[in-house]
Write a protein that holds these residues in place. Structure first.
Motif, PDB file in Angstrom:
ATOM      1  N   TRP A 409       0.794  -0.979  -0.050  1.00 48.88           N
ATOM      2  CA  TRP A 409      -0.039  -0.115   0.315  1.00 48.88           C
ATOM      3  C   TRP A 409       0.898   1.373  -0.122  1.00 48.88           C
ATOM      4  CZ3 TRP A 409      -0.837   4.239   3.071  1.00 48.88           C
ATOM      5  CH2 TRP A 409      -1.913   5.075   2.953  1.00 48.88           C
ATOM      6  N   ASP A 410       0.300   2.293  -0.830  1.00 49.04           N
ATOM      7  CA  ASP A 410       1.020   3.510  -0.789  1.00 49.04           C
ATOM      8  C   ASP A 410       0.026   4.491  -0.956  1.00 49.04           C
ATOM      9  OD1 ASP A 410       3.017   5.586  -0.870  1.00 49.04           O
ATOM     10  OD2 ASP A 410       3.903   4.849  -2.525  1.00 49.04           O
ATOM     11  N   GLY A 411      -0.151   5.515  -0.157  1.00 47.80           N
ATOM     12  CA  GLY A 411      -1.166   6.411  -0.331  1.00 47.80           C
ATOM     13  C   GLY A 411      -1.124   7.851  -0.807  1.00 47.80           C
ATOM     14  N   LEU A 412      -1.966   8.676  -0.384  1.00 48.39           N
ATOM     15  CA  LEU A 412      -2.010   9.903  -0.854  1.00 48.39           C
ATOM     16  C   LEU A 412      -1.084  10.798   0.205  1.00 48.39           C
ATOM     17  CD1 LEU A 412      -3.412  12.054  -2.919  1.00 48.39           C
ATOM     18  CD2 LEU A 412      -4.937  12.364  -1.319  1.00 48.39           C
ATOM     19  N   PRO A 413      -0.067  11.786  -0.113  1.00 43.29           N
ATOM     20  CA  PRO A 413       0.301  12.585   0.798  1.00 43.29           C
ATOM     21  C   PRO A 413      -0.553  13.551   1.629  1.00 43.29           C
ATOM     22  CG  PRO A 413       1.797  12.430  -1.308  1.00 43.29           C
ATOM     23  CD  PRO A 413       0.337  11.882  -1.519  1.00 43.29           C
ATOM     24  N   THR A 414      -0.450  13.679   2.551  1.00 43.42           N
ATOM     25  CA  THR A 414      -1.285  14.727   3.128  1.00 43.42           C
ATOM     26  C   THR A 414      -0.948  16.186   2.954  1.00 43.42           C
ATOM     27  OG1 THR A 414      -2.685  15.506   5.281  1.00 43.42           O
ATOM     28  CG2 THR A 414      -0.218  14.709   5.729  1.00 43.42           C
ATOM     29  N   GLY A 415      -1.837  17.062   2.962  1.00 45.65           N
ATOM     30  CA  GLY A 415      -1.168  18.566   2.699  1.00 45.65           C
ATOM     31  C   GLY A 415      -2.472  19.447   2.649  1.00 45.65           C
ATOM     32  N   PRO A 416      -2.199  20.823   2.690  1.00 45.98           N
ATOM     33  CA  PRO A 416      -3.446  21.497   2.765  1.00 45.98           C
ATOM     34  C   PRO A 416      -4.060  21.846   1.264  1.00 45.98           C
ATOM     35  CG  PRO A 416      -1.271  22.894   3.317  1.00 45.98           C
ATOM     36  CD  PRO A 416      -1.035  21.645   3.376  1.00 45.98           C
ATOM     37  N   LYS A 417      -3.013  21.510   0.321  1.00 44.76           N
ATOM     38  CA  LYS A 417      -3.663  21.865  -1.212  1.00 44.76           C
ATOM     39  C   LYS A 417      -3.872  20.562  -1.922  1.00 44.76           C
ATOM     40  CE  LYS A 417      -3.353  26.122  -0.452  1.00 44.76           C
ATOM     41  NZ  LYS A 417      -1.954  27.046  -1.130  1.00 44.76           N
ATOM     42  N   MET A 418      -3.915  19.289  -1.152  1.00 46.03           N
ATOM     43  CA  MET A 418      -3.904  17.978  -1.770  1.00 46.03           C
ATOM     44  C   MET A 418      -5.286  17.889  -2.624  1.00 46.03           C
ATOM     45  SD  MET A 418      -1.071  16.744  -2.079  1.00 46.03           S
ATOM     46  CE  MET A 418      -1.457  15.116  -2.885  1.00 46.03           C
ATOM     47  N   ALA A 419      -6.206  18.520  -1.908  1.00 42.56           N
ATOM     48  CA  ALA A 419      -7.699  18.447  -2.495  1.00 42.56           C
ATOM     49  C   ALA A 419      -7.493  18.803  -3.970  1.00 42.56           C
ATOM     50  CB  ALA A 419      -8.698  18.919  -1.706  1.00 42.56           C
ATOM     51  N   GLN A 420      -6.999  20.223  -3.959  1.00 40.92           N
ATOM     52  CA  GLN A 420      -6.982  20.870  -5.244  1.00 40.92           C
ATOM     53  C   GLN A 420      -6.018  20.285  -6.553  1.00 40.92           C
ATOM     54  OE1 GLN A 420      -6.734  22.287  -2.244  1.00 40.92           O
ATOM     55  NE2 GLN A 420      -7.074  24.393  -2.251  1.00 40.92           N
ATOM     56  N   LEU A 421      -5.038  19.779  -5.785  1.00 39.97           N
ATOM     57  CA  LEU A 421      -3.921  19.209  -6.704  1.00 39.97           C
ATOM     58  C   LEU A 421      -4.607  17.823  -7.112  1.00 39.97           C
ATOM     59  CD1 LEU A 421      -0.664  19.770  -4.746  1.00 39.97           C
ATOM     60  CD2 LEU A 421      -1.646  21.001  -6.587  1.00 39.97           C
ATOM     61  N   THR A 422      -5.346  17.103  -6.648  1.00 43.86           N
ATOM     62  CA  THR A 422      -6.064  15.969  -7.030  1.00 43.86           C
ATOM     63  C   THR A 422      -6.932  16.202  -8.375  1.00 43.86           C
ATOM     64  OG1 THR A 422      -7.615  15.598  -5.311  1.00 43.86           O
ATOM     65  CG2 THR A 422      -5.628  14.226  -5.047  1.00 43.86           C
ATOM     66  N   ASP A 423      -7.652  17.348  -8.201  1.00 46.39           N
ATOM     67  CA  ASP A 423      -8.351  17.794  -9.132  1.00 46.39           C
ATOM     68  C   ASP A 423      -7.729  17.956 -10.275  1.00 46.39           C
ATOM     69  OD1 ASP A 423     -11.192  18.426  -9.916  1.00 46.39           O
ATOM     70  OD2 ASP A 423     -10.655  20.661  -9.907  1.00 46.39           O
ATOM     71  N   VAL A 424      -6.409  18.802 -10.262  1.00 43.61           N
ATOM     72  CA  VAL A 424      -5.989  19.127 -11.367  1.00 43.61           C
ATOM     73  C   VAL A 424      -5.250  18.107 -11.913  1.00 43.61           C
ATOM     74  CG1 VAL A 424      -3.658  20.164 -11.890  1.00 43.61           C
ATOM     75  CG2 VAL A 424      -5.184  21.480 -10.289  1.00 43.61           C
ATOM     76  N   TYR A 425      -5.042  17.046 -11.273  1.00 44.51           N
ATOM     77  CA  TYR A 425      -4.607  15.761 -12.010  1.00 44.51           C
ATOM     78  C   TYR A 425      -5.682  14.987 -12.586  1.00 44.51           C
ATOM     79  CZ  TYR A 425      -2.257  10.991 -11.938  1.00 44.51           C
ATOM     80  OH  TYR A 425      -1.607   9.904 -12.277  1.00 44.51           O
ATOM     81  N   GLY A 426      -6.816  14.887 -12.033  1.00 45.20           N
ATOM     82  CA  GLY A 426      -7.813  14.289 -12.800  1.00 45.20           C
ATOM     83  C   GLY A 426      -8.218  15.050 -13.935  1.00 45.20           C
ATOM     84  N   GLN A 427      -8.124  16.248 -14.127  1.00 45.82           N
ATOM     85  CA  GLN A 427      -8.600  17.032 -15.140  1.00 45.82           C
ATOM     86  C   GLN A 427      -7.363  16.703 -16.533  1.00 45.82           C
ATOM     87  OE1 GLN A 427      -8.907  21.291 -14.752  1.00 45.82           O
ATOM     88  NE2 GLN A 427      -9.488  20.955 -12.648  1.00 45.82           N
TER      89      GLN A 427
END
Length: 456
Positions: A409-427
């Motif tokens: 298992w390897d997960g998502l790094p935590t950080g105050p901007k990760m929500a926005q960055l995953t959205d950018v990655y999805g786009q």
């Protein structure tokens, strides 16, 4: 397939008992999707914790203490499930746990208002994308200290956690929540369709997957597909692609959290390997033609050879008694790289202003222990974060999934901007997979947008 085991029956009952939005809204929250919020103060618990009263050293050491506990639910039955699992803890410690259900749709406003007040929830559940945002505001207790996580009395338990769960949940040296819930994804495959197409070996990496999917398109019959995975941003495509970048040895953010890394060669290679299945080989349905659920329906109809989805589909496929032989494997590795499994992380957190932190820590420890986590994880279909937690209830397929998780298992790094960055990655994933942009161009835009987010 074998008949449902006890554990799968439990999961199946949980899936039937809970509305689909609960699981989906959990993923939305993990993805950082903006949800509607109520007026400030709605649904906020305000009862002050009772003073601590010790009654001897052995019998109910926290008798008289009341803890406020809050969580967004995984199902309609969660309050009853948790109440039953907490009963032995309450009896042993003397702690009364007052459980507040916080709906996913009002979670952000509820916690923001509650933690700003004088009597915050002593213990609550937070996703990896919320953890740091709340923690850096000072409202969550830092657990990575000699008082809590690093205390000598907790040392043997700490060793049982998957190291990556602690690492990925730590931000700038601080751990704001104890990892408690993870998941993963797997690749289901239709044995009969593969046999018809002449595919003899199950792929172990993306190069082999591409070849096998192409062979299905050539020999598997009209109307069938070699591969299916969610590839639109609304279906959380990044969640199903993240293991690929880990396999190639990269992430979407640098280790120090100061820059995004969308344009490195590993990112390009990982995304191109997936896009080739859609655009070059046309082994998968055009992106947007089918929703995630539609893709699952295609697999159930025997029309998809390889389906990348979550383990929660197990009881669904078993109960449907699919008219073909099927199984699953861990997501495919990079051609000459690692083979990991990905999910976001859930955490038990303590309020920094809790008036009963010692009792709150006892609750956090219990919630992460086998006494609670075995049954809770089995009921809702989660994988363990600790080597001594077993959510399989003897089901060999679930045991196999848990083995994947515990080992890779390897997960998502935590950080105050990760929500926005995953959205950018999805786009970026969607733009490349639809052919609206080349892989390189999509990732250049992600680099620009992600850099702007970090500067904001």
């Amino acid at each position: 397939m074998d008949e449902l085991g006890d554990r799968s029956q439990d999961v199946l009952r949980a899936d039937r008992a809970q509305p689909e939005f609960s699981r989906r809204d959990f993923l939305k929250k993990a993805a950082g999707v903006v949800l509607a919020v109520p007026a400030a103060g709605a649904l906020v618990g305000s009862a002050a914790a009772a003073p601590r009263i010790r009654v001897g050293n052995a019998a109910q050491p926290y008798a008289g203490v009341t803890l406020q506990f809050a969580k967004a639910p995984f199902g309609n039955d969660e309050k009853d499930v948790i109440s039953k699992l907490l009963a032995p803890f309450e009896k042993k410690t003397g702690i009364k746990v007052v459980h507040t259900i916080v709906p996913w749709t009002v979670e952000g406003a509820t916690y923001a208002t509650n933690y700003a007040g004088p009597n915050p929830f002593d213990v609550s559940y937070q996703t990896s994308t919320d953890l740091t945002g709340l923690g850096t505001k000072g409202v969550l207790e830092v657990l990575s200290t000699s008082k809590w996580l690093d205390s000598p009395s907790f040392a043997s338990t700490k060793k049982k956690f998957i190291p990556n769960t602690i690492k990925k949940s730590t931000y700038q040296g601080k751990l704001y929540g104890l990892p408690c819930i993870i998941g993963g994804t797997v690749v289901y495959y239709n044995k009969d369709l593969l046999a018809k197409a002449g595919v003899k070996n199950i792929p172990a990496n993306t190069t082999q997957l591409r070849a096998a999917a192409a062979q299905v398109m050539k020999n598997g019959g009209s109307g069938n597909w070699g591969y299916q995975v969610p590839m639109t941003n609304k279906d959380f495509n990044w969640y199903f692609q993240y293991h690929n970048i880990h396999n190639w040895g990269t992430d979407i953010i640098s280790a120090d959290g100061n820059s995004v890394t969308f344009t490195n060669s590993a990112q390009r290679n990982a995304l191109q390997a997936e896009v080739n299945l859609f655009l070059k080989d046309k082994s998968a349905p055009p992106v947007g033609q089918y929703s995630r659920d539609d893709g699952v329906a295609l697999f159930k109809a025997g029309r998809v050879a390889f389906l990348h989805d979550e383990p929660l589909r197990l009881p669904e496929f078993r109960s449907a008694k699919l008219p073909f032989k099927w199984d699953f494997v861990a997501p495919m590795a990079a051609p000459s790289g690692k083979r990991t499994i990905f999910s976001t992380t859930g955490h038990w957190v303590m309020a920094s202003k809790s008036k009963n932190q010692a009792a709150a820590w006892e609750l956090v420890k219990f919630l992460s222990s086998p006494a609670f986590a075995n049954e809770f994880g089995a009921h809702y279909g989660w994988a363990p974060v600790r080597s001594d937690v077993n959510t399989s209830k003897g089901d060999p397929q679930v045991e196999r999934i848990n083995s994947y998780v515990l080992k890779t298992w390897d997960g998502l790094p935590t950080g105050p901007k990760m929500a926005q960055l995953t959205d950018v990655y999805g786009q970026a994933i969607e733009a490349a997979a639809t052919g609206n942009k080349s892989v390189a161009a999509a990732l250049v835009k992600a680099q620009k947008d992600g850099s702007a987010i970090l500067r904001s």
